[in-house]
Design a protein around this motif. Structure first.
Motif, PDB file in Angstrom:
ATOM      1  N   CYS A  22      43.750  47.038  42.012  1.00  0.00           N
ATOM      2  CA  CYS A  22      42.681  46.711  41.064  1.00  0.00           C
ATOM      3  C   CYS A  22      42.570  45.225  40.769  1.00  0.00           C
ATOM      4  O   CYS A  22      41.546  44.782  40.226  1.00  0.00           O
ATOM      5  N   PHE A  24      41.427  42.056  41.243  1.00  0.00           N
ATOM      6  CA  PHE A  24      40.453  41.308  42.042  1.00  0.00           C
ATOM      7  C   PHE A  24      40.645  39.802  41.945  1.00  0.00           C
ATOM      8  O   PHE A  24      40.071  39.048  42.737  1.00  0.00           O
ATOM      9  N   SER A 135      41.101  52.425  45.265  1.00  0.00           N
ATOM     10  CA  SER A 135      40.117  51.410  45.637  1.00  0.00           C
ATOM     11  C   SER A 135      38.696  51.855  45.354  1.00  0.00           C
ATOM     12  O   SER A 135      37.862  51.047  44.923  1.00  0.00           O
ATOM     13  N   ARG A 143      37.022  47.215  36.986  1.00  0.00           N
ATOM     14  CA  ARG A 143      36.121  46.061  37.015  1.00  0.00           C
ATOM     15  C   ARG A 143      35.003  46.201  35.987  1.00  0.00           C
ATOM     16  O   ARG A 143      34.554  45.205  35.412  1.00  0.00           O
ATOM     17  N   SER A 385      39.965  45.903  48.740  1.00  0.00           N
ATOM     18  CA  SER A 385      40.010  45.750  47.281  1.00  0.00           C
ATOM     19  C   SER A 385      40.216  44.312  46.858  1.00  0.00           C
ATOM     20  O   SER A 385      39.652  43.860  45.850  1.00  0.00           O
ATOM     21  N   VAL A 386      41.030  43.561  47.601  1.00  0.00           N
ATOM     22  CA  VAL A 386      41.385  42.207  47.160  1.00  0.00           C
ATOM     23  C   VAL A 386      40.470  41.134  47.742  1.00  0.00           C
ATOM     24  O   VAL A 386      40.612  39.961  47.385  1.00  0.00           O
ATOM     25  N   PRO A 388      37.846  38.618  47.819  1.00  0.00           N
ATOM     26  CA  PRO A 388      37.042  38.057  46.737  1.00  0.00           C
ATOM     27  C   PRO A 388      35.610  37.735  47.155  1.00  0.00           C
ATOM     28  O   PRO A 388      34.751  37.522  46.294  1.00  0.00           O
ATOM     29  N   GLN A 390      33.680  39.737  49.079  1.00  0.00           N
ATOM     30  CA  GLN A 390      32.947  40.975  49.339  1.00  0.00           C
ATOM     31  C   GLN A 390      32.474  41.064  50.785  1.00  0.00           C
ATOM     32  O   GLN A 390      31.376  41.533  51.078  1.00  0.00           O
TER      33      GLN A 390
END
Length: 526
Positions: A22, A24, A135, A143, A385-386, A388, A390
Motif C-alpha cells: 500500500c 505508494f 494491490s 489511497r 503497486s509501488v 509512482p 503509473q
C-alpha cells in the motif's frame, strides 16, 4: 505464551507486508522488501538457496511455522476466521486429510510451471494471491483514505499529504482478486485452514517435511479426559481426539489446542519422546463415565454484535464493489487538475488516450528478456503497486502472461531516476538496477506513426517528442527536404532510444499517440 508469541509475530509480519503493497510513497521499500523475499515461491524463483534451506530446516525442526507466521495469505485466513463472530465457537472438528486433492493441486502447480505457464500456476500460490488482493482491493482503499486526508490538510494550509489517482489497472486481475478473496472468506469461515491443507502447493510441500518434524504437539493419553476441545478449536482439523493423534503434516502450529486444553494434556515437545504410561483408573463405572464425559456445554446468549455481523460484512463488501464501479466510470475520482503536459502546446483537445497496438509490450528495466520475465514473475503485483509513475499495470495481451506486469504510457512514463520496481521484486524477474544502468538500458524503441502526427493531420508545428526525449534519440527534420521553411517531423535514432515512453506519453495526438514504444525481446545496454 507460545500462542501469544505466534500471534504477535504473525500480526507484525502481516501488517508490514500489507503496508509494503500500500505504500505508494516508497518511503519504507528498502526496509520492508525483505519480507517479500522470504516467501517460499519468490525465494524459489529467485534461486535463493539460503532462504529455501532456512525455511525447510525451520519446518523440520518446529513444524509449519511458515504457514502460521510468515505466509500473509495464511494469516489473512486467520483474521477472517477470527472476525466471523456470527459463527459458533468450537466449530471445527477432526476431518480426514484430503490427500488426493493435495497431491492433485501440487502436481498441477508443478506441471504448469514446467510447461512455462507460471502466471497461471501463480493462481495457487498463497503469497501471489495475497499480493493481488492487497494491490487491487486494499491499496485503493488506503489511497482513498490518503486523498481524504490530503483534502482536509489542503484546506487547513498543510501539505503533509498529497492526492494520488485511484483507478482500476486491470479488469481481469481485479476479477481474479475478487474471486480469490471470496474463496478465502468461504474457506476460512467454514473450514479454517482447509485451503492451506488442500489447495496450497506450498502447504503440501511443507507438510511432507512437517510430518517428520522434531517438535510437534503431542497428546498425553494419561491426562486427556476426551472433552474434544482441542479438535473443536483446531483450524487445520488435524486432531483426532478419539485416537489421541495429531496429524503433523497438516498442523500449522497455531498452539490453539494447547491453549484450550483444560487438562494440559497437550504439549509442544520432541516427537521421539515417549509418553508416560497411563495411570490405572480406579473407581466405579459411574465415576469413570463421568470423568471421561467432560464438562457439560452451556449455551451462551448471542450478543447483538454477533447478530449484526453478517449484514455488516455484506454491506462492506457491496460498498467496495460500488466504489470500484464508480472509480471505473470516473465518478469516485477527484476532478483532475490541469497539468501542463496534458495541454502542452495547446494543439489538440484533451480526449481519452487509447493505448497503441504493440507487437511486444516493453518490460521494466532489469527484466533482461521476455523469457526470463515470464519464467520468474509470480504476478504478485508488488511492482505495480509501488510504481509512482503509473506505468506498470497487469498485462492483458495473452492469457499466458495475464496478471504479469507490462508497461503502458497513457498516464505517465518511466522516469530515468526511478528504480522502485527493481528494488521490490522478490523473484528476480526484475533484477536490481541503478539509475545509471537504467538510463543506458534499452527496453524498447520509439516508432513514429505518420498518419497520426498533428504536423501532418493539422499542418502545425509540434516537436514535443524531441523536447522531452531524455537521450536525444529524436531529431526534427523538415517534412519537405527541398523547402527549408517546411514543417518538421520527428525521426528516431533507434540505437540511442531506451524506450522510456516520454515521447508517447507527452504526444498531443489523440486518441492514439503519433509516436509509441515498441518492446524488445531482449534488453540491451546502449
Amino acid at each position: 505464551m507460545l500462542r501469544k508469541l505466534r500471534i504477535t509475530g504473525a500480526c507484525i509480519v502481516f501488517a508490514l507486508l500489507t503496508f509494503l503493497f500500500c505504500d505508494f510513497t516508497g518511503t519504507f521499500i528498502g526496509t520492508l522488501a525483505p519480507l517479500a523475499e522470504i516467501q517460499f515461491l519468490p525465494a524459489f524463483l529467485a534461486g535463493n538457496a539460503i532462504i529455501i534451506a532456512a525455511l525447510l530446516i525451520t519446518t523440520f525442526l518446529f513444524g509449519r511455522l511458515y504457514c502460521s507466521i510468515i505466509c500473509p495469505f495464511g494469516v489473512f485466513q486467520d483474521v477472517i476466521s477470527r472476525l466471523a463472530i456470527w459463527r459458533k465457537k468450537n466449530r471445527f472438528g477432526w476431518q480426514q486429510g484430503k490427500t488426493f486433492w493435495r497431491v492433485g493441486f501440487l502436481t498441477l502447480f508443478v506441471v504448469l510451471f514446467l510447461c512455462g505457464f507460471s502466471s497461471v500456476a501463480a493462481l495457487l500460490d498463497p503469497y501471489s494471491a495475497f499480493g493481488r488482493i492487497t494491490s487491487n482491493l486494499f491499496a485503493p482503499i488506503y489511497r482513498l483514505g490518503n486523498n481524504l486526508l490530503a483534502y482536509w490538510a489542503e484546506r487547513s494550509g498543510s501539505y503533509a499529504f498529497y492526492s494520488v489517482d485511484v483507478w482500476m489497472k486491470g479488469i481481469e486481475t481485479f476479477i481474479i482478486a475478487i474471486a480469490t478473496l471470496m474463496v478465502a472468506i468461504i474457506f476460512a469461515v467454514r473450514w479454517g485452514r482447509l485451503y492451506c491443507n488442500t489447495v496450497c502447493p506450498v502447504g503440501a510441500i511443507l507438510g511432507l517435511i512437517a510430518k517428520y518434524a522434531i517438535l510437534k504437539p503431542r497428546i498425553e493419553t494419561s491426562k486427556c479426559n476426551g472433552c474434544g476441545l482441542c479438535a473443536k478449536n483446531c483450524k487445520a482439523s488435524c486432531i483426532n481426539p478419539e485416537k489421541h493423534v495429531v496429524d503433523s503434516s497438516r498442523c500449522i502450529v497455531c498452539f490453539n489446542c494447547i491453549e484450550k486444553c483444560p487438562q494440559k494434556a497437550i504439549s509442544y515437545r520432541k516427537s521421539f519422546e515417549s509418553q508416560p504410561a497411563p495411570a490405572p483408573v480406579q473407581g466405579t463405572l459411574s465415576t469413570i463415565v463421568s470423568s471421561t464425559a467432560g464438562p457439560a456445554s452451556t449455551a451462551s446468549p448471542i450478543k447483538a454484535t454477533e447478530t449484526l455481523a453478517s449484514p455488516m460484512i455484506r454491506r462492506g463488501f457491496l460498498s467496495m464493489i460500488a466504489f470500484y464501479a464508480l472509480t471505473k466510470t470516473g465518478l469516485a475520482q477527484e476532478k483532475p487538475k490541469k497539468k501542463k503536459k496534458e495541454f502542452d502546446g495547446g494543439l489538440a483537445p484533451l480526449v481519452k488516450r487509447v493505448p497503441p497496438t504493440r507487437t511486444v509490450a516493453p518490460l521494466p528495466p532489469g527484466s533482461q528478456s521476455l523469457r526470463n520475465f515470464a519464467r520468474r514473475c509470480s504476478a504478485c503485483q508488488l511492482c505495480v503497486s509501488v510504481c509512482p509513475n503509473q506505468v506498470l499495470r497487469p498485462s492483458q495481451d495473452s492469457w499466458k502472461t495475464t496478471m504479469q506486469p507490462s508497461m503502458s504510457f497513457e498516464r505517465g512514463y518511466c522516469r530515468p531516476e526511478c528504480v522502485r520496481c527493481s528494488e521490490v521484486c522478490p523473484t528476480g524477474a526484475i533484477l536490481p538496477t541503478t539509475t545509471a544502468d537504467k538510463s543506458a538500458t534499452q527496453i524498447g524503441y520509439a516508432v513514429w506513426v505518420r498518419d497520426a502526427c498533428i504536423v501532418i493531420t493539422d499542418d502545425v508545428e509540434c516537436g514535443n517528442c524531441e523536447r522531452h526525449c531524455p537521450t536525444d534519440a529524436i531529431e526534427m527534420i523538415p517534412l519537405n527536404p527541398d523547402d527549408p521553411q517546411s514543417k518538421k517531423i520527428p525521426t528516431v535514432n533507434v540505437e540511442r532510444c531506451i524506450g522510456c515512453g516520454a515521447c508517447e506519453n507527452l504526444c498531443p495526438a489523440r486518441p492514439t499517440s503519433a509516436i509509441y514504444v515498441e518492446g524488445v525481446d531482449r534488453q540491451r545496454t546502449i
